[in-house]
Scaffold this motif. Structure first.
Motif, mmCIF file in Angstrom:
data_model
loop_
_atom_site.group_PDB
_atom_site.id
_atom_site.type_symbol
_atom_site.label_atom_id
_atom_site.label_comp_id
_atom_site.label_asym_id
_atom_site.label_seq_id
_atom_site.Cartn_x
_atom_site.Cartn_y
_atom_site.Cartn_z
ATOM 1 N N VAL A 287 5.482 2.325 2.148
ATOM 2 C CA VAL A 287 4.104 1.960 2.487
ATOM 3 C C VAL A 287 3.769 0.664 1.753
ATOM 4 N N SER A 291 -0.817 -3.120 4.012
ATOM 5 C CA SER A 291 -0.983 -2.526 5.337
ATOM 6 C C SER A 291 -1.891 -1.315 5.251
ATOM 7 N N LEU A 293 -2.935 2.492 5.691
ATOM 8 C CA LEU A 293 -2.225 3.756 5.581
ATOM 9 C C LEU A 293 -2.578 4.653 6.764
ATOM 10 N N ILE A 298 1.853 9.933 8.491
ATOM 11 C CA ILE A 298 2.400 10.557 7.279
ATOM 12 C C ILE A 298 2.434 12.072 7.413
ATOM 13 N N LEU A 314 6.173 9.094 -0.852
ATOM 14 C CA LEU A 314 5.508 7.879 -0.397
ATOM 15 C C LEU A 314 5.815 6.778 -1.413
ATOM 16 N N PHE A 316 5.047 3.222 -2.465
ATOM 17 C CA PHE A 316 4.112 2.104 -2.326
ATOM 18 C C PHE A 316 4.722 0.856 -2.970
#
Length: 355
Positions: A287, A291, A293, A298, A314, A316
């Motif tokens: 992720v 951008s 989410l 998800i 996830l 990031f």
């Protein structure tokens, strides 16, 4: 289980395709604190190894039409057995087409007979088997019609025994069928001994092996590509290459075996050691902090990952600003400006979480 694990450790000894001094000269000797000779022997062995070069072997990779391929059998085996890189073009994971085809055709033997002679012999046996079977069927038809003579009954009995003996000598029923209908690629393997399979590498794998380990020689139209040229080609092939590579390098540097996660809807899969040892434990969804989410996506991926008993992570990635990107002097500085943060995502089910 212990014997199986030992065999796997022998087959896949190293986590990366890097030649270590211990692979060439063996491990350093043990040190015994109460024995000064062991210290002298250790220091002498260490200095000897340091003075000797470690032979380097670079894998040749061909780049054409946006695909990075490895065609040499030894190089394919090295990349797979030392870190599980790439995927066989005719296999689900490791390049095992030759082994599977040889087993299906019954060519696994240690007698020294060529595969062509074995195939010719089997075709002749199969031809004779079909002729004898046709005779049996004709006699059985006469038997049902009540027209079978005593001498023909004896012949029928002998033929049935012969057919049974033939079936017992055959390797397997599947091999008998496969000898009748040979595929085009089977003929190439039998006649020329050519391996039609190649190992295809992902762009993140290619750049990791080139940039981080320097174990590849990548050629495009017989031109040896530099690391910067490889980086440029990878960015052209994948618009989010930088994000993917930062995450890939992050987990590889932590000792994880990283594989593509497309079959489970995520970006990557993490294995403790590799696919032959155990299933993947985590699915990675990358992720970008720039951008938006998408929680619906998800949640959907989480359902798929949870259904195969894995955990969704996830990942990031903090991307640098445009000024930081332009000011980066080299690839190393550019990649160092990215930061990775992980969050373990799990669905909370109230009925299962009560005290």
């Amino acid at each position: 289980m212990g014997k199986r694990n030992k065999n796997l450790k022998d087959l896949y000894p190293n986590a990366l395709p890097v030649t270590l001094s211990s692979d060439v000269y063996g491990p350093l000797p043990d040190i015994y604190p109460h024995n000064p000779l062991s210290w002298i022997y250790f220091v002498g062995t260490y200095l000897y190894i340091q003075s000797r070069p470690v032979p380097e072997h670079k894998v040749r990779v061909e780049y054409s039409n946006g695909i990075f391929t490895v065609c040499n059998d030894k190089d394919m085996a090295r990349l797979w057995s030392h870190g599980f890189f790439g995927k066989g073009s005719l296999s689900r994971s490791d390049p095992s087409w030759v082994e599977r085809t040889s087993r299906r055709l019954g060519l696994d033997n240690d007698s020294g007979i060529s595969s062509e002679d074995i195939t010719k012999q089997r075709r002749e046996e199969r031809k004779r088997f079909k002729a004898e079977r046709a005779k049996v069927e004709a006699l059985e038809l006469k038997q049902r019609q009540g027209l079978l003579s005593p001498s023909e009954e004896s012949i029928l009995s002998d033929l049935k025994e012969e057919l049974n003996d033939f079936k017992q000598k055959s390797i397997s029923a599947s091999n008998q069928v496969n000898d009748l209908i040979l595929r085009e690629e089977d003929e190439i393997l039998l006649a020329e001994g050519v391996n039609l399979e190649y190992l295809q590498l992902q762009v993140v794998e290619v750049f990791f092996l080139q940039f981080a380990l320097d174990t590849l020689s990548i050629y495009k139209d017989d031109h040896l590509l530099s690391t910067s040229e490889v980086f440029y080609e990878c960015c052209k092939l994948n618009p989010k290459f930088l994000l993917d590579y930062v995450v890939y390098h992050h987990y590889r540097s932590l000792g994880w075996c990283v594989r593509a996660g497309i079959k489970f809807g995520c970006d990557m899969l993490l294995y403790k050691r590799g696919p032959p040892f155990s299933h993947a434990e985590f699915g990675i969804l990358i992720v970008s902090t720039k951008s938006r989410l998408d929680w619906i996506e998800i949640s959907s991926i989480s359902r798929v990952i949870g259904g195969v008993k894995k955990s969704l992570v996830l990942c990031f990635v903090d991307e640098p600003s445009e000024s930081q990107t332009t000011s980066a002097g080299d690839i190393h500085s550019l990649l160092s400006s990215y930061k990775v943060t992980e969050v373990l995502y799990r669905r909370w089910i109230p009925s299962r979480s009560r005290d």
